[in-house]
Design a protein around this motif. Structure first.
Motif, short mmCIF file in Angstrom:
data_model
loop_
_atom_site.label_atom_id
_atom_site.label_comp_id
_atom_site.label_asym_id
_atom_site.label_seq_id
_atom_site.Cartn_x
_atom_site.Cartn_y
_atom_site.Cartn_z
N TYR A 1 -11.12 -7.33 0.40
CA TYR A 1 -10.47 -6.35 0.62
C TYR A 1 -9.17 -6.32 -0.26
O TYR A 1 -8.39 -7.09 -0.11
N VAL A 2 -8.82 -4.89 -0.75
CA VAL A 2 -7.56 -5.02 -1.65
C VAL A 2 -6.96 -3.59 -1.41
O VAL A 2 -7.68 -2.61 -1.53
N LEU A 3 -5.72 -3.39 -1.01
CA LEU A 3 -5.09 -2.03 -1.13
C LEU A 3 -3.88 -2.16 -2.28
O LEU A 3 -3.20 -3.06 -2.04
N ASP A 4 -3.75 -1.14 -2.88
CA ASP A 4 -2.81 -1.07 -4.17
C ASP A 4 -1.59 -1.17 -3.19
O ASP A 4 -0.47 -1.59 -3.84
N GLU A 5 -1.23 -0.49 -2.19
CA GLU A 5 -0.10 -0.12 -1.80
C GLU A 5 -0.11 0.06 -0.15
O GLU A 5 -0.31 1.15 0.24
N ALA A 6 -0.14 -0.91 0.66
CA ALA A 6 -0.16 -0.80 2.16
C ALA A 6 1.18 -0.48 2.73
O ALA A 6 2.47 -0.89 2.11
N LEU A 7 1.10 -0.02 3.85
CA LEU A 7 2.59 0.37 4.69
C LEU A 7 2.70 -0.87 5.61
O LEU A 7 2.04 -1.09 6.52
N PHE A 8 3.83 -1.39 5.90
CA PHE A 8 4.41 -2.46 6.64
C PHE A 8 5.39 -1.97 7.51
O PHE A 8 6.46 -1.54 7.02
N THR A 9 5.07 -2.20 8.86
CA THR A 9 6.17 -1.75 9.87
C THR A 9 6.71 -2.76 10.82
O THR A 9 5.80 -3.47 11.25
N VAL A 10 8.00 -2.57 11.27
CA VAL A 10 8.37 -3.41 12.39
C VAL A 10 8.99 -2.22 13.32
O VAL A 10 9.71 -1.35 12.91
N PRO A 11 9.22 -2.77 14.56
CA PRO A 11 8.63 -3.71 15.23
C PRO A 11 7.15 -3.62 15.40
O PRO A 11 6.59 -2.65 15.19
N ALA A 12 6.49 -4.85 15.70
CA ALA A 12 4.85 -4.65 15.48
C ALA A 12 4.30 -4.41 17.04
O ALA A 12 4.94 -4.60 18.00
N HIS A 13 3.43 -3.40 16.71
CA HIS A 13 2.67 -2.88 17.92
C HIS A 13 1.51 -4.09 18.51
O HIS A 13 0.84 -4.57 17.59
N PRO A 14 1.65 -4.28 19.64
CA PRO A 14 0.75 -5.22 20.35
C PRO A 14 -0.58 -5.12 20.16
O PRO A 14 -1.38 -5.91 20.18
#
Length: 325
Positions: free
Chosen positions: A157-170
């Motif tokens: 699995y590959v995404l060209d541009e994923a989004l990363f967020t903080v803080p992390a949802h449990p």
């Protein structure tokens, strides 16, 4: 996912209505709980389990719910739970292996607002967002985008541009990433760890960006999957260790296992092309053609090079189809 009464995020990280220029309670009410049950003999049961729980987001007033696909893959039953406690049966409409998105049709009236699809490409690092879970503000996080970059998952699995967020949802699976205008920017897929310079780790969530849904949405609604040839799938789990691509596991009934690829093999090349990183490995496999194409792999086993030929498959053909209600 635990009963909504049993947990809530800390009050200091809950989204507050006064901090947003849209109707926050209405936007959060578009996020529903999702519970699914999968047959014990399903192909994905061993890895993903037979009882799955997460979230979904209403994207159409006719009761179309967008979620992350692993929650509904091979499902026999789906139940959607609104914030007011109503429980409504659902039916899987579609699942796309390439993006990871899944669609569910509510089989009763949800009577919930639909979130508008935003422009994830316009979201910048530092943008304030909401990681929205079912249950309203007590189950949602005021967060921000910490990164936008390529992501490669060990399951081909590959995404060209994923989004990363903080803080992390449990309880991230299927959460809605709500942007500063109340629009939907992505769907929650994973929780990861980002290493700090001091050696500690920061948990963050990975979101599948909503922009890659738009070109395939009509096909998923009408056909159940995008109208494109399936990629070649080998049924292997790979990881990077010390700049080497190592086979960490195999799908028991998958093509790679049948072709004698083994756990611990180090992948050197695909079709004579050297591999450099996990995303590069998968892209080289996919570049060879459609599902069914033979994939020549050169691996290192016990310190010696070994040439293998793997007849690839269509991953969807290994999965159980949705049951009819």
């Amino acid at each position: 996912m635990p009963d909504q009464i049993e947990w809530r995020v800390p009050a200091e990280v809950e989204p507050k209505p006064e901090n947003y220029d849209f109707e926050l309670p209405a936007a959060l009410s578009s996020v529903v709980g999702l519970h699914s049950r999968v047959p014990e003999d399903a192909f994905t049961a061993e890895v993903l389990g037979t009882e799955r729980a997460g979230n979904g987001v209403v994207i159409d007033k006719t009761g179309i719910v967008l979620t992350i696909g692993y929650l509904i893959t091979e499902t026999a039953e789906i139940w959607l739970t609104a914030n007011d406690g109503r429980v409504i049966a659902g039916h899987p409409l579609g699942f796309d292996q390439e993006t990871g998105f899944g669609l569910v049709q509510a089989l009763g009236r949800l009577d919930l607002p639909a979130l508008e699809l935003g422009q994830s490409k316009d979201a910048q690092v530092g943008t304030r967002v909401i990681s929205a879970g079912a249950g309203g503000a007590p189950h949602s996080l005021a967060a921000f985008i910490a990164g936008k970059q390529e992501f490669a998952g060990y399951w081909e699995y590959v995404l060209d541009e994923a989004l990363f967020t903080v803080p992390a949802h449990p309880y991230w699976g299927g959460t809605g990433l709500i942007g500063p205008k109340g629009e939907l920017l992505g769907i929650g897929s994973l929780q990861l760890q980002q290493a700090r310079e001091d050696g500690s780790a920061v948990p963050l969530n990975m979101y599948v960006p909503i922009d890659i849904l738009k070109p395939i949405l009509d096909d998923m609604l009408t056909l159940g999957r995008p109208n494109r040839p399936p990629r070649p799938w080998l049924g292997l789990y790979a990881t990077e260790i010390d700049n080497r691509i190592v086979i960490a596991g195999l799908s028991g009934r998958g093509p790679a296992a049948r072709a004698d690829v083994r756990q611990g093999d180090v992948v050197l090349s695909v079709g004579g092309m050297k591999v450099k990183g996990l995303a590069n490995l998968f892209r080289k496999i996919w570049s060879l053609g459609e599902a069914g194409v033979e994939v020549p792999l050169t691996v290192s086993r016990d310190g010696k090079p070994l040439d293998l030929k793997v007849p690839s498959g269509d991953r969807n053909r290994f999965l159980k189809g949705p049951s009819l209600h």
